[in-house]
Design a protein around this motif. Structure first.
Motif, mmCIF file in Angstrom:
data_model
loop_
_atom_site.group_PDB
_atom_site.id
_atom_site.type_symbol
_atom_site.label_atom_id
_atom_site.label_comp_id
_atom_site.label_asym_id
_atom_site.label_seq_id
_atom_site.Cartn_x
_atom_site.Cartn_y
_atom_site.Cartn_z
ATOM 1 N N UNK B 59 0.838 -1.200 0.000
ATOM 2 C CA UNK B 59 0.000 0.000 0.000
ATOM 3 C C UNK B 59 0.876 1.254 0.000
ATOM 4 N N UNK B 60 0.656 2.132 -0.967
ATOM 5 C CA UNK B 60 1.305 3.447 -0.956
ATOM 6 C C UNK B 60 0.317 4.456 -0.411
ATOM 7 N N UNK B 61 0.822 5.531 0.154
ATOM 8 C CA UNK B 61 -0.126 6.543 0.610
ATOM 9 C C UNK B 61 0.196 7.915 0.041
ATOM 10 N N UNK B 62 -0.859 8.674 -0.142
ATOM 11 C CA UNK B 62 -0.735 10.036 -0.647
ATOM 12 C C UNK B 62 -1.469 10.943 0.324
ATOM 13 N N UNK B 63 -0.836 12.024 0.747
ATOM 14 C CA UNK B 63 -1.534 12.989 1.601
ATOM 15 C C UNK B 63 -2.550 13.717 0.747
ATOM 16 N N UNK B 64 -3.797 13.677 1.160
ATOM 17 C CA UNK B 64 -4.838 14.305 0.343
ATOM 18 C C UNK B 64 -5.898 14.881 1.261
ATOM 19 N N UNK B 65 -6.028 16.204 1.311
ATOM 20 C CA UNK B 65 -7.026 16.790 2.202
ATOM 21 C C UNK B 65 -8.406 16.228 1.890
ATOM 22 N N UNK B 66 -9.156 15.908 2.934
ATOM 23 C CA UNK B 66 -10.464 15.299 2.706
ATOM 24 C C UNK B 66 -11.389 16.320 2.075
ATOM 25 N N UNK B 67 -12.480 15.821 1.545
ATOM 26 C CA UNK B 67 -13.425 16.733 0.919
ATOM 27 C C UNK B 67 -13.294 16.660 -0.585
ATOM 28 N N UNK B 68 -13.321 17.832 -1.174
ATOM 29 C CA UNK B 68 -13.352 17.951 -2.624
ATOM 30 C C UNK B 68 -12.352 17.074 -3.340
ATOM 31 N N UNK B 69 -12.819 16.428 -4.329
ATOM 32 C CA UNK B 69 -11.890 15.792 -5.239
ATOM 33 C C UNK B 69 -11.499 14.384 -4.853
ATOM 34 N N UNK B 70 -11.486 14.091 -3.571
ATOM 35 C CA UNK B 70 -11.009 12.774 -3.161
ATOM 36 C C UNK B 70 -11.919 11.665 -3.682
ATOM 37 N N UNK B 71 -13.216 11.857 -3.535
ATOM 38 C CA UNK B 71 -14.158 10.837 -4.024
ATOM 39 C C UNK B 71 -14.044 10.677 -5.525
#
Lengths: 706, 335
Positions: B59-71
């Protein structure tokens, strides 16, 4: 039209004009207050028009169409960009830290001497010391690639627009929009098309940071004197030859200035790109902020700040011309050159000069040796080649000794015992002191009483009345005021454009939000003015104050705003007052800078004359210097307004209102159209005010004969 | 243009890239979004460690602010394949993108009928939201029992912006659909809700007020790190009752004082959400089975959150410790 123009001219020339204008303005103002008071509710555009003008729906449909049909192209572009990014990032992260450090410090030493090398050493040390080496490298890779691409594409467009007036005027509105359009508006759609992470971040950064390089390339080429070009043509150069052999080389200083500005702007956006999954310092800062860890965030912010200062000084040093000193004066490596009147400075600089010469000698000897050997070896085959190679090596002794150093570092790393991680014993942490001082201020009763006082007066006596005044005033009245002002200051054509642009805002049904944004910007600019101009005046009189001032202004402009948004909010409470203060912090530097510039540019002769006629310092300032500095002041005002508008997109993060909030609301619902309409609204207001104040500056300059 | 070897190579290369960019989501390698709040990070870290250590994924991870765009990014599936711990009350996209019943303990807790571009399973964490006051305020005013007493003390909660009314640091983001002001009006609480734009902003103001020992009314939810760091007391809003007409389509027609939004929030069965196409692949069947069984408890998460945020420990270490000591729990989540 001509009739109207003539009347305006006649009126403005007549002596009544002096009396008539203030009276007219007063009457208009009084009428506006009357209209605003007697209107029952906030002014709205007729529903008939807003319902018919479904801009948001058109944009969303267009976006969907593009997404469905052309996504494969954008994905392809993205995959190339990503490939470049990963290559670069892997190189920076896989190389030992000492190698990367040397890779940056050696060019700094070559270009900017000891001073720049020390600055670089410190900055690089700081990244490692606060344990942000990896994110710093990621940001560095992201930035280098976006700047590189921006410069390539930007110079291309710059050259094109320098060749055709039509293309230039075609490009201008696009450049204006690219600079003022809030990056948030296109960050999210960029993600749909280019995926997440580095690729959309780089492409979005390019949109934002390309305008300066295009403009300055264009300007640089156009400024090449006609005589030079004519000479080239008369010697039989073709158009292409003239362009590449004469115009572009002569425009290089201007292009380099564009590169410098591009770097600064790219750095500002790299932090924002966290929102679409770009890694690096921005992500670290954001995570720290989420935990309200101001100290941690500030360390990240300082990393960005040092990166900005390093790159700024480096690119400036690259384009600066080397000054030849008079032979008797001693060359200074660290202190400002004009300090060589002080004996202490000379004593301080002496050992530095000796060290400098020793390093230079060693480099020369080592490279000389290599050159001698290669000369001997190559001479076996061809004596001429050997001679040439040896001369080439000797002439570029800095460059080749740099390569030798880098080579030996990587040799030591791979064959020798290895270098490993950044030494932990060098670690440094300033998060505790920062965190505790913020904490101390938060609970300090005197300070909080002070912030509460500000909060109370600003809300009750400034923001609320102005908000009410602007939002309740009928839209047609505001619109006609704007149109008349642009007519008088710019011209008929621009007045028509203004009317159209404002109608667009009204038809998108965001009139109220636009008025609130306008009011926030007005108040912020007002404060910037009353705080910034006195500071500027002080700085123009005291050199020492000015040098401290410069550092602070640099920091204010390049520190990521996430870092100070949260402390401001802790002191002032969330809402419009915090938003206002953040806006002031961000947008005050230009007005201070240009006040200093304006006042110090006033030729000494004028002040001398004033003094010899018995004028006091205050009189000289008020009657001579200040009026002459007006064009510069208006320029500063103009830039401050632009930055205040740009900040309106960030302040909703801490409770700001208006169009910026509308952008966020749109984005939160994946409604690109709504966000775009609000974003365009901000742009349009900014562009209208920009044009008006620029035209005013021009008139002032002409009047002063500057 | 000359069609030489170089252009040909470039062409081959780009078509290779194009194909690889479409199929990059395959194999047993996946990317998750790192949530930007500690609870979400813990849930995701637990999932990641089990997927990596027990089921052999990478599993790789990416920091991504929740909310817009993630879905949207997960629905697209080429860069991120799953995200953790979304809260249905606050997710904007869930109604639009999920098309399946959400089950907890075998029971259906929510029906979705979106376009099916996202698949979701509960995490086990159950969130609850309320309005909170700091404990020192309740200690100083023992008469203060619940929300009905708020009006009595509204002067203490007033700020320059709100005038004579009290200030509620409300739901930070309009998209969360909290309807704070509407609730206050319906319940007759003479407070003004302020919307600060981001969760950070709301918490920063609350933290500063807490440090100054000022009274404040804050909307927030548990489990949350704020709960561990500061002592807060809920005002016990009336229990949640749904109001079917309070939607945008029905022009926000309210059901009076007995139903939403004049009540508190429904329990939030939080969910992990993923790209259906990626998880339909046979090689990812194990991961899919794991997510459909995962059930992390609130208490366990709260302990880990505390270790991380209060004691400043590393998240990977804390979760690993939990995993080593609680094998009897997660063994049931394996396929």
């Amino acid at each position: 039209m001509t009739f109207l123009n003539n009347t305006i001219n006649k009126v403005s020339n007549s002596s009544y004009y002096r009396f008539l204008l203030p009276i007219l303005i007063f009457v208009a103002f009084a009428l506006s207050i009357y209209l605003s008071i007697q209107s029952e509710e906030k002014s709205v555009f007729p529903e008939l028009a807003t319902d018919a003008f479904t801009f948001t729906a058109w944009i969303n449909a267009g976006e969907d169409y593009l997404k469905d049909h052309y996504k494969w192209i954008t994905r392809l572009v993205a995959s190339y960009v990503k490939l470049g990014y990963y290559g670069f990032e892997d190189f920076l992260l896989d190389s030992s830290w000492l190698f990367v450090a040397a890779l940056m410090i050696i060019p700094a030493f070559m270009v900017g001497g000891l001073k720049l090398a020390i600055l670089f050493t410190f900055g690089i040390y700081f990244w490692g010391a606060v344990d942000m080496w990896e994110p710093a490298m990621e940001s560095m890779a992201l930035m280098s690639l976006s700047v590189l691409l921006s410069v390539i594409v930007g110079v291309f467009f710059g050259v094109l627009s320098s060749q055709s007036d039509r293309f230039e005027s075609f490009l201008k509105p696009f450049l204006d929009t690219m600079q003022v359009m809030p990056a948030f508006v296109y960050l999210i759609p960029a993600m749909f098309f280019f995926g997440i992470g580095a690729a959309p971040a780089i492409l979005a950064t390019m949109i934002y940071s390309m305008p300066p390089i295009i403009r300055l390339t264009n300007l640089g080429i156009r400024q090449v004197p006609n005589e030079t070009i004519e000479t080239a043509v008369s010697f039989g150069s073709s158009k292409t030859q003239t362009l590449f052999k004469i115009q572009i080389p002569l425009a290089l200083p201007s292009i380099m200035m564009g590169v410098n500005q591009t770097i600064m702007m790219a750095l500002a956006l790299i932090v924002l790109a966290t929102f679409i999954g770009a890694q690096g310092l921005g992500a670290e800062i954001w995570i720290a902020i989420r935990k309200l860890d101001v100290g941690f965030a500030m360390e990240g912010g300082l990393c960005v700040l040092f990166m900005a200062i390093m790159l700024d000084r480096f690119s400036k040093a690259l384009s600066a011309e080397t000054k030849t000193l008079p032979s008797e004066s001693q060359k200074f490596h660290l202190l400002p050159q004009d300090w060589d009147i002080y004996p202490m400075a000379k004593i301080f600089e002496k050992p530095l000069d000796i060290i400098h010469s020793i390093i230079e000698m060693t480099f020369k000897i080592v490279v000389g040796l290599v050159a001698y050997l290669s000369n001997k070896i190559v001479s076996i085959i061809n004596a001429d080649y050997g001679e040439t190679i040896s001369r080439f090596l000797n002439n570029h002794f800095y460059f080749f000794s740099g390569i030798l150093i880098l080579y030996s570092i990587s040799l030591y790393d791979s064959i020798g015992p290895g270098i490993g991680q950044f030494p932990e014993s060098w670690a440094l942490s300033i998060r505790e002191p920062i965190q505790s001082s913020v904490q101390w201020l938060t609970i300090n009763p005197t300070f909080i009483a002070f912030t509460k006082g500000i909060r109370y007066y600003v809300t009750i006596y400034l923001m609320r009345p102005l908000d009410t005044y602007l939002t309740f005033m009928p839209w047609w009245y505001v619109m006609s005021a704007f149109v008349i002002i642009s007519w008088i200051s710019v011209g008929v054509r621009f007045a028509a454009v203004t009317a159209l642009l404002l109608l667009f805002i009204a038809a998108c049904n965001i009139w109220t939000q636009a008025m609130i944004t306008l009011s926030s910007v007005m108040i912020a600019v007002f404060f910037c003015f009353i705080i910034g101009v006195p500071i500027g005046i002080l700085a123009s009189y005291s050199k020492r104050f000015q040098s401290i001032n410069e550092v602070i202004l640099d920091a204010m402009q390049t520190l990521p705003y996430f870092c100070y948004l949260i402390p401001v909010l802790m002191f002032f409470g969330g809402g419009v007052v915090s938003a206002l203060i953040a806006t002031i912090i961000y947008s005050i530097p230009p007005i201070i800078r240009l006040t200093v510039l304006g006042l110090s540019q006033v030729s000494v002769t004028y002040s001398e004359v004033s003094k010899s006629f018995g004028g006091t310092t205050l009189q000289t300032l008020g009657k001579i210097k200040f009026p002459l500095a007006v064009p510069s002041l208006v320029m500063g005002f103009n830039q401050t307004v632009m930055m205040a508008f740009a900040m309106q997109i960030v302040t909703p993060l801490i409770g700001g209102k208006g169009l910026g909030k509308e952008v966020f609301a749109g984005l939160a619902r994946s409604d690109t159209g709504r966000a775009l309409a609000a974003g365009i609204g901000i742009c349009l207001l900014a562009i209208i005010i920009d044009r008006i104040s620029l035209a005013y500056t021009k008139k002032q300059r002409d009047a002063l004969g500057l | 243009m000359k069609f030489n070897a170089k252009t040909f190579a470039a062409f081959i290369f780009s078509s290779f890239l194009m194909i690889s960019s479409f199929s990059s989501a395959s194999a047993e390698r996946m990317t998750r979004a790192v949530a930007d709040w500690t609870g979400g990070m813990v849930t995701c870290e637990v999932a990641e460690q089990i997927l990596e250590q027990e089921l052999g994924y990478k599993i790789d991870s990416i920091v991504f602010p929740s909310g817009t765009g993630l879905w949207e990014a997960i629905a697209d599936g080429s860069d991120i394949q799953f995200g953790c711990e979304s809260w249905p009350s606050y997710a904007e996209a869930d109604d639009v993108m999920i098309n399946m019943p959400l089950k907890y303990d075998g029971k259906v807790v929510k029906e979705y009928s979106g376009d099916g571009s996202i698949e979701a399973y509960t995490t086990g964490i159950i969130g609850s939201s309320d309005y909170f006051v700091p404990k020192y305020f309740v200690d100083a005013n023992p008469d203060f029992k619940d929300w009905t007493d708020l009006n009595k003390y509204k002067d203490q909660f007033a700020t320059p912006e709100t005038g004579s009314k009290g200030r509620l640091i409300g739901c930070a983001v309009a998209g969360w659909n909290c309807h704070d002001q509407k609730r206050l009006d319906l319940l007759g609480i003479d407070f003004e809700a302020v919307e600060l734009g981001t969760e950070v902003a709301a918490l920063a103001e609350a933290q500063a007020a807490y440090a100054r020992k000022e009274p404040f009314l804050l909307y927030f939810w548990t489990p949350h790190w704020f709960q561990g760091a500061f002592e807060m007391v809920g005002v016990n809003l009336p229990a949640n009752v749904d109001c079917p007409t309070y939607t945008e389509a029905e022009n926000w027609k309210d059901c009076g004082t007995d139903a939403w939004p004049a009540t508190g929030w429904a329990k939030d069965y939080t969910m992990n959400y993923m790209n259906p196409a990626v998880f339909a692949k046979p090689e990812n069947a194990a991961a899919k089975a794991f997510f459909s069984k995962m059930k992390l408890s609130n208490d366990d998460q709260a302990i880990m959150i505390n270790e991380i945020d209060k004691n400043g420990r590393d998240i990977v270490e804390v979760v690993q410790e939990w995993k080593d000591n609680n094998k009897d729990q997660w063994i049931n989540w394996l396929p």
